[in-house]
Motif scaffolding. Sequence first.
Motif, PDB file in Angstrom:
ATOM      1  N   THR B  49       0.869  -1.268   0.107  1.00  0.00           N
ATOM      2  CA  THR B  49      -0.018  -0.113   0.285  1.00  0.00           C
ATOM      3  C   THR B  49       1.032   1.334  -0.067  1.00  0.00           C
ATOM      4  O   THR B  49       1.932   1.304   0.697  1.00  0.00           O
ATOM      5  CB  THR B  49      -0.907   0.065   1.330  1.00  0.00           C
ATOM      6  N   ILE B  50       0.525   2.196  -0.838  1.00  0.00           N
ATOM      7  CA  ILE B  50       1.080   3.735  -0.664  1.00  0.00           C
ATOM      8  C   ILE B  50      -0.045   4.647  -0.332  1.00  0.00           C
ATOM      9  O   ILE B  50      -1.013   4.617  -0.793  1.00  0.00           O
ATOM     10  CB  ILE B  50       1.656   4.048  -2.003  1.00  0.00           C
ATOM     11  N   VAL B  51       0.450   5.434   0.758  1.00  0.00           N
ATOM     12  CA  VAL B  51      -0.300   6.412   1.209  1.00  0.00           C
ATOM     13  C   VAL B  51      -0.549   7.611   0.461  1.00  0.00           C
ATOM     14  O   VAL B  51       0.501   8.503   0.041  1.00  0.00           O
ATOM     15  CB  VAL B  51      -0.093   6.825   2.784  1.00  0.00           C
ATOM     16  N   GLU B  52      -1.566   8.024  -0.294  1.00  0.00           N
ATOM     17  CA  GLU B  52      -1.732   9.037  -1.057  1.00  0.00           C
ATOM     18  C   GLU B  52      -2.117  10.379  -0.169  1.00  0.00           C
ATOM     19  O   GLU B  52      -1.885  11.393  -0.510  1.00  0.00           O
ATOM     20  CB  GLU B  52      -2.926   8.931  -1.972  1.00  0.00           C
ATOM     21  N   LYS B  53      -2.934  10.019   1.080  1.00  0.00           N
ATOM     22  CA  LYS B  53      -3.434  10.968   1.601  1.00  0.00           C
ATOM     23  C   LYS B  53      -3.677  10.421   2.927  1.00  0.00           C
ATOM     24  O   LYS B  53      -4.218   9.352   3.173  1.00  0.00           O
ATOM     25  CB  LYS B  53      -4.713  11.738   1.193  1.00  0.00           C
ATOM     26  N   GLY B  54      -3.111  11.146   4.212  1.00  0.00           N
ATOM     27  CA  GLY B  54      -3.548  10.564   5.509  1.00  0.00           C
ATOM     28  C   GLY B  54      -2.479   9.880   6.111  1.00  0.00           C
ATOM     29  O   GLY B  54      -1.235  10.221   5.565  1.00  0.00           O
TER      30      GLY B  54
END
Lengths: 220, 193
Positions: B49-54
């Motif tokens: 998973t990559i965090v785009e926002k948060g």
Amino acid sequence: MALKQTVAIIGATGNMGSVIAKSLANGPYRLLLMAKDTVKLQQLYEDVHAIANEVEQEIIACPKDACWEADLIIFAVPYSAEAEIAEKIKQYTTGKVVVSISNPMDKTFSKLLTSSCKSAAEELQDRLPYSKVIKAFNTTFAANFEHPVIDGKQVDAFIAGDDEEALGIVSNLVKTVGFNPIIAGDLSVSRILESMQLLLVQLGLRYNYNWLAGWKVLHK
Amino acid sequence: MFEVLFQNVKDKISLTSDEEELAKTLFIPKKLKKKQYLLQQDDVCKYLTIVEKGVLRSYTVDDAGTEHILQLALEGHWVTDMYSFLSQEPAIYNIDAVEDSELLLITNRSLDELYEKIPKFERFFRLLGQKNILSLQRRLTGSLSFTAEDKYLQLTKNFPDLLNRVPQHMIASYLGITRETLSRIKKNLLKDH
Ligand SMILES: NC(=O)c1ccc[n+]([C@@H]2O[C@H](COP(=O)([O-])OP(=O)(O)OC[C@H]3O[C@@H](n4cnc5c(N)ncnc54)[C@H](OP(=O)(O)O)[C@@H]3O)[C@@H](O)[C@H]2O)c1
């Protein structure tokens, strides 16, 4: 305890959307209820809560937001609304399971509205090319959800699709509702499933089944 | 929805717009509300998973119920239970959202497809892997040999953002110190300035 799957029901306030929501209330799912009419949605929210007060559910007015948050999306809208909604949510369905429940029939239940070579499920797959469309719940009437056993027999619910994992996920959904899931084949088998339901509607009208009718394969 | 991913990628490899479009079809866009799980211990970890926002966190819970945070993942950070993701064995970590988050997830199968169709991504993930081993080594050394205060200072230097976005008890857990120690350190530092 395994992680709950988040299920978005698009058209949650309709005949099918509402019975699906209620039937899943006690299952390992988090429900996102999406429809346009917020008053009806609030009522459904309370009905679902009355069935299972520990249920995790949310009301969402926007189909895009519901699909973005979901792992699995149930299209419980009329066939005629599918193209418009698919366009809005397309980007958010990549890699997700999308359940096509629609029976594309005309108003008099005399014929299917799809061209003879494609089912509504395959059309939806074309519109959402990176999702995994699974046909399910089209061969069971909304009235069956409260009575998944008719005449002493558990109603069969046919499922069709191309992705093994997604078929398994939807089989579990069907089991939770109370029907007997039968994987019928790949997504093209949806053509047969949609025709079968046209026949059952016509038989129901001819012999007054009063929507309490379903399919059961007899076998040894 | 893909801005952070492609910025992250651009730092290491360059993609044509066709390649970007293709990559987009392999990542699952997923919103996660605060406190919701992406992974629970004992489930199989299906995604990188990559965090785009948060902000996400990965952590274990010991027999006494205490949480031990391995990673706090901000925008542009990658997170998974690597062992479970690669072996498909049950995960030892939990991953949940510290804030409402927007994520991009990729399965093992889609990752293989990505490597096959855009081989440059092999290079991308090699470089990313190097960077992650580096920061893990630093973190391990810090946790073996730094004082609590040094660990805290290292964190404020590397992730100044984090301190305002993550509750204090999580910062303490990440540093492997108690909440009391953390507030004592912060008080002492204030005095020194
Ligand atoms: N009824 C059955 O027994 C049965 C059995 C099997 C399969 N199906 C299939 O299930 C689907 C739903 O049938 P139904 O009987 O439940 O229909 P319904 O009672 O008319 O419900 C349709 C739902 O879709 C929503 N909707 C309509 N247009 C929309 C749009 N443009 N955007 C967002 N939401 C929209 C409606 O919300 P609003 O009221 O807010 O517009 C409502 O919640 C159909 O495809 C049908 O073929 C039905």
